[in-house]
Design a protein around this motif. Structure first.
Motif, PDB file in Angstrom:
ATOM      1  N   SER A 116      40.724  -2.134  16.915  1.00 53.00           N
ATOM      2  CA  SER A 116      41.017  -0.878  16.221  1.00 53.00           C
ATOM      3  C   SER A 116      39.762  -0.118  15.780  1.00 53.00           C
ATOM      4  N   GLY A 117      38.626  -0.796  15.703  1.00 50.28           N
ATOM      5  CA  GLY A 117      37.407  -0.168  15.194  1.00 50.28           C
ATOM      6  C   GLY A 117      37.347  -0.153  13.680  1.00 50.28           C
ATOM      7  N   GLU A 118      38.404  -0.618  13.015  1.00 54.86           N
ATOM      8  CA  GLU A 118      38.463  -0.656  11.553  1.00 54.86           C
ATOM      9  C   GLU A 118      37.342  -1.537  11.008  1.00 54.86           C
ATOM     10  N   ILE A 119      36.695  -1.070   9.951  1.00 54.26           N
ATOM     11  CA  ILE A 119      35.614  -1.837   9.337  1.00 54.26           C
ATOM     12  C   ILE A 119      36.240  -2.959   8.521  1.00 54.26           C
ATOM     13  N   LEU A 120      35.934  -4.194   8.905  1.00 51.90           N
ATOM     14  CA  LEU A 120      36.495  -5.365   8.230  1.00 51.90           C
ATOM     15  C   LEU A 120      35.605  -5.833   7.089  1.00 51.90           C
ATOM     16  N   TYR A 121      34.306  -5.618   7.235  1.00 50.30           N
ATOM     17  CA  TYR A 121      33.371  -6.046   6.197  1.00 50.30           C
ATOM     18  C   TYR A 121      32.140  -5.151   6.246  1.00 50.30           C
ATOM     19  N   ILE A 122      31.676  -4.749   5.077  1.00 52.62           N
ATOM     20  CA  ILE A 122      30.410  -4.019   4.954  1.00 52.62           C
ATOM     21  C   ILE A 122      29.535  -4.791   3.974  1.00 52.62           C
ATOM     22  N   SER A 123      28.305  -5.009   4.338  1.00 58.22           N
ATOM     23  CA  SER A 123      27.392  -5.736   3.471  1.00 58.22           C
ATOM     24  C   SER A 123      26.956  -4.838   2.320  1.00 58.22           C
ATOM     25  N   PRO A 124      27.140  -5.273   1.090  1.00 55.83           N
ATOM     26  CA  PRO A 124      26.674  -4.469  -0.049  1.00 55.83           C
ATOM     27  C   PRO A 124      25.178  -4.192   0.060  1.00 55.83           C
ATOM     28  N   GLY A 125      24.799  -2.948  -0.162  1.00 56.77           N
ATOM     29  CA  GLY A 125      23.397  -2.563  -0.060  1.00 56.77           C
ATOM     30  C   GLY A 125      22.979  -2.121   1.330  1.00 56.77           C
ATOM     31  N   ALA A 126      23.943  -2.014   2.253  1.00 58.85           N
ATOM     32  CA  ALA A 126      23.638  -1.585   3.618  1.00 58.85           C
ATOM     33  C   ALA A 126      23.176  -0.134   3.612  1.00 58.85           C
ATOM     34  N   ALA A 127      22.230   0.175   4.496  1.00 54.03           N
ATOM     35  CA  ALA A 127      21.719   1.544   4.585  1.00 54.03           C
ATOM     36  C   ALA A 127      21.443   1.918   6.040  1.00 54.03           C
ATOM     37  N   ALA A 128      21.754   3.153   6.377  1.00 51.43           N
ATOM     38  CA  ALA A 128      21.291   3.737   7.635  1.00 51.43           C
ATOM     39  C   ALA A 128      19.944   4.368   7.293  1.00 51.43           C
ATOM     40  N   TYR A 129      18.961   4.170   8.148  1.00 49.08           N
ATOM     41  CA  TYR A 129      17.635   4.684   7.813  1.00 49.08           C
ATOM     42  C   TYR A 129      16.914   5.201   9.054  1.00 49.08           C
ATOM     43  N   ALA A 130      16.042   6.139   8.801  1.00 44.96           N
ATOM     44  CA  ALA A 130      15.165   6.669   9.833  1.00 44.96           C
ATOM     45  C   ALA A 130      13.741   6.473   9.352  1.00 44.96           C
ATOM     46  N   GLU A 131      12.962   5.771  10.158  1.00 46.46           N
ATOM     47  CA  GLU A 131      11.551   5.552   9.857  1.00 46.46           C
ATOM     48  C   GLU A 131      10.747   6.199  10.979  1.00 46.46           C
ATOM     49  N   PHE A 132       9.669   6.872  10.643  1.00 44.32           N
ATOM     50  CA  PHE A 132       8.938   7.660  11.622  1.00 44.32           C
ATOM     51  C   PHE A 132       7.490   7.777  11.192  1.00 44.32           C
ATOM     52  N   TYR A 133       6.654   8.292  12.109  1.00 42.83           N
ATOM     53  CA  TYR A 133       5.272   8.565  11.730  1.00 42.83           C
ATOM     54  C   TYR A 133       5.282   9.558  10.582  1.00 42.83           C
ATOM     55  N   GLU A 134       4.359   9.408   9.697  1.00 38.23           N
ATOM     56  CA  GLU A 134       4.290  10.256   8.504  1.00 38.23           C
ATOM     57  C   GLU A 134       4.279  11.742   8.866  1.00 38.23           C
ATOM     58  N   LEU A 135       5.151  12.483   8.190  1.00 38.27           N
ATOM     59  CA  LEU A 135       5.199  13.939   8.344  1.00 38.27           C
ATOM     60  C   LEU A 135       4.658  14.559   7.059  1.00 38.27           C
ATOM     61  N   ALA A 136       3.608  15.350   7.176  1.00 38.98           N
ATOM     62  CA  ALA A 136       2.953  15.924   6.003  1.00 38.98           C
ATOM     63  C   ALA A 136       3.659  17.185   5.528  1.00 38.98           C
ATOM     64  N   ASP A 137       3.489  17.478   4.246  1.00 40.67           N
ATOM     65  CA  ASP A 137       3.875  18.761   3.668  1.00 40.67           C
ATOM     66  C   ASP A 137       5.391  19.008   3.682  1.00 40.67           C
ATOM     67  N   ILE A 138       6.193  17.953   3.567  1.00 43.94           N
ATOM     68  CA  ILE A 138       7.654  18.090   3.585  1.00 43.94           C
ATOM     69  C   ILE A 138       8.139  18.505   2.197  1.00 43.94           C
ATOM     70  N   VAL A 139       9.011  19.525   2.162  1.00 42.33           N
ATOM     71  CA  VAL A 139       9.548  20.017   0.894  1.00 42.33           C
ATOM     72  C   VAL A 139      11.058  19.836   0.775  1.00 42.33           C
ATOM     73  N   LYS A 140      11.757  19.708   1.922  1.00 47.06           N
ATOM     74  CA  LYS A 140      13.208  19.525   1.902  1.00 47.06           C
ATOM     75  C   LYS A 140      13.633  18.506   2.943  1.00 47.06           C
ATOM     76  N   VAL A 141      14.634  17.722   2.565  1.00 43.16           N
ATOM     77  CA  VAL A 141      15.252  16.776   3.484  1.00 43.16           C
ATOM     78  C   VAL A 141      16.750  17.053   3.436  1.00 43.16           C
ATOM     79  N   ARG A 142      17.349  17.237   4.615  1.00 43.89           N
ATOM     80  CA  ARG A 142      18.792  17.458   4.695  1.00 43.89           C
ATOM     81  C   ARG A 142      19.433  16.306   5.439  1.00 43.89           C
ATOM     82  N   VAL A 143      20.520  15.795   4.880  1.00 42.56           N
ATOM     83  CA  VAL A 143      21.242  14.663   5.453  1.00 42.56           C
ATOM     84  C   VAL A 143      22.692  15.090   5.672  1.00 42.56           C
ATOM     85  N   THR A 144      23.160  15.023   6.916  1.00 44.59           N
ATOM     86  CA  THR A 144      24.538  15.383   7.231  1.00 44.59           C
ATOM     87  C   THR A 144      25.347  14.115   7.476  1.00 44.59           C
TER      88      THR A 144
END
Length: 164
Positions: A116-144
């Motif tokens: 079914s694709g139904e989520i049966l268990y989620i680990s507490p503290g789980a995070a989706a993350y993006a790690e990348f080379y440092e980007l300078a001079d950032i003033v806004k971050v938008r997350v959809t």
């Protein structure tokens, strides 16, 4: 690097997406929602921000920073978890936008039904993350974040931006 989102202002592109009784302030209060049991204490004092449809959160930093990663902490509840962040955008002080799409929650953090694709268990503290080379001079971050088909809501415990 340290979390700079705790000093930022967070807004949402559609106030109607924010579930009644929910608050944007819980996205950067430095409290991770991880305890599934323990009475009403955790649900009263350690909140998640719930949305009922696709929404974009904008994290406006107090000053330009050199950003290295963005982390979006998932709900502790299987019924309101997300498995994917649709898009993360980083805007610098000159208006240039960098973006990433479809940032998946690592499979090690959850278990879903193969049928079914139904989520049966989620680990507490789980995070989706993006790690990348440092980007300078950032003033806004938008997350959809999208509410998956068949779900009524998505809960987000924290949005963290790691920067110098």
């Amino acid at each position: 690097y340290k979390n700079v989102a705790d000093e930022a202002t967070i807004t949402i592109d559609d106030d109607k997406a924010l579930q009644e009784g929910s608050s944007l302030s819980w996205l950067n209060d430095d409290l991770l929602s991880v305890c599934k049991s323990g009475g009403d204490f955790y649900d009263t004092y350690i909140q998640e921000t719930f949305i009922n449809k696709t929404a974009t959160f904008e994290v406006s930093l107090k000053e330009a920073k050199a950003v290295r990663a963005v982390m979006v902490y998932d709900s502790k509840y299987e019924t309101s978890a997300f498995l994917n962040i649709s898009r993360i955008e980083l805007e610098d002080s000159k208006g240039k936008v960098y973006y990433m799409e479809n940032i998946a929650l690592p499979e090690a953090w959850y278990n879903a039904s193969e049928v079914s694709g139904e989520i049966l268990y989620i680990s507490p503290g789980a995070a989706a993350y993006a790690e990348f080379y440092e980007l300078a001079d950032i003033v806004k971050v938008r997350v959809t974040v999208e509410v998956p088909e068949g779900q009524e809501e998505v809960g987000i415990s924290e949005i963290r931006v790691l920067a110098k």
